[in-house]
Scaffold this active site. Sequence first.
Site, PDB file in Angstrom:
ATOM      1  N   HIS A  12       0.841  -1.205   0.000  1.00  0.00           N
ATOM      2  CA  HIS A  12       0.000   0.000   0.000  1.00  0.00           C
ATOM      3  C   HIS A  12       0.881   1.262   0.000  1.00  0.00           C
ATOM      4  CE1 HIS A  12      -3.593   2.334   1.736  1.00  0.00           C
ATOM      5  NE2 HIS A  12      -2.583   3.158   1.952  1.00  0.00           N
ATOM      6  N   GLU A  13       1.865   1.294   0.905  1.00  0.00           N
ATOM      7  CA  GLU A  13       2.739   2.476   1.001  1.00  0.00           C
ATOM      8  C   GLU A  13       3.646   2.600  -0.223  1.00  0.00           C
ATOM      9  OE1 GLU A  13       2.155   4.712   3.146  1.00  0.00           O
ATOM     10  OE2 GLU A  13       0.792   3.486   4.335  1.00  0.00           O
ATOM     11  N   HIS A  50       1.739   4.320  -3.000  1.00  0.00           N
ATOM     12  CA  HIS A  50       1.778   5.789  -2.833  1.00  0.00           C
ATOM     13  C   HIS A  50       3.132   6.323  -3.323  1.00  0.00           C
ATOM     14  CE1 HIS A  50      -1.846   6.389  -0.511  1.00  0.00           C
ATOM     15  NE2 HIS A  50      -1.465   5.657   0.505  1.00  0.00           N
TER      16      HIS A  50
END
Length: 362
Positions: free
Chosen positions: A66-67, A70
């Site tokens: 997820h990170e 980003h």
Amino acid sequence: MRPTLRLGRVAGIEIGVHWSLLVVGALLVSSLAGSLLPDLQPDAGGSYWAAAVIAVAAFFASILAHELAHSLVAVWRGQRVEGITLWLLGGVARLRDEARDARGELLVAIAGPLTSFVLGGAFVGLAVALDAALDEGSLLPTVAAWLGVVNIVLAAFNLLPGAPLDGGRVLTAAIWAWRGDRRRAQVASARAGQVVGWLLVAAPLVAYATGTGFASIWTAMVGWFVVEASRAEEGHARLAGTLEGRTVADLMTPHPPRVHDWAEVGQLAALVPDRPRHVLLVDWSGTPRALLETPLLARAPRDARVRDVAIPLARLATLPPDAPAHDALTQGLPLLVVDDGTVVGVVGVDELQDSQGSVRSR
Ligand SMILES: [Zn+2]
């Protein structure tokens, strides 16, 4: 959030973990192995503890994905990424630069939850496939199903519309595109974050009162973190708003006085009688070596060398005088203003506060 342990780099982005991740990892493994997995599958063929460790490791890998999503989109949009830290309440991607436009803000924000949704769907699909392929009693389909659910919950939770959550960034991008003012958009979305945070803090009470159990003490902890972080973001956005159109040279204290670095603390009052905030310490050849922040001298012994209570220049960030004043916010303070290799000024926390005063009194 500084990492305690650095794991390495992925696509140039440093990955680290904070010690608090171990705490949440241990709690998750023990609650999965001790109650959740045995409840879901009372007569399993394998070890609950082994299954729980696999589940938690894959969950942390999902947060990292997820990170990373980003971060990779941010890099693609021309923003510098310092690194990713996994900690008690999930992951944080530290971006050095702000998005250039509302579209960039939106794309970086949405990449994380999108990745979590895709992972959630993939784990649910894997659970169905494993259930069909493996013998009765295997824990792997249950683990995959749990990973599917937590990833989907992670995506949905992060889309709550308040900064610093991803949904808050989406809100920022929308207001920014609509009103054309980044700072006002950031302030609005940070205020929404405070509302979201307080609702999360209250959620366990509501869950307890109604007997529905949809929220726990963790929800309240995350809520408190959101309240604190959104307050900080609001302050940052307001500050950044006042720096709009100004340069680092407008903020800095120009040409701090120079003192030899072997001087003693007790001699300083005689050497620089007008009590400057910053003093540049130079060596025998006149080359600047360290920066002395004079307010920090109060507790230093009078016979200490000034260089022993100063910050070595190598540890300070530098900016050119014509850099946008906002750049000073994203660096650690104090920082040196350097023009053509020469130190021409210093920006510290006090200079930033002064700039606020001069704006307000205008
Ligand atoms: Zn996110």
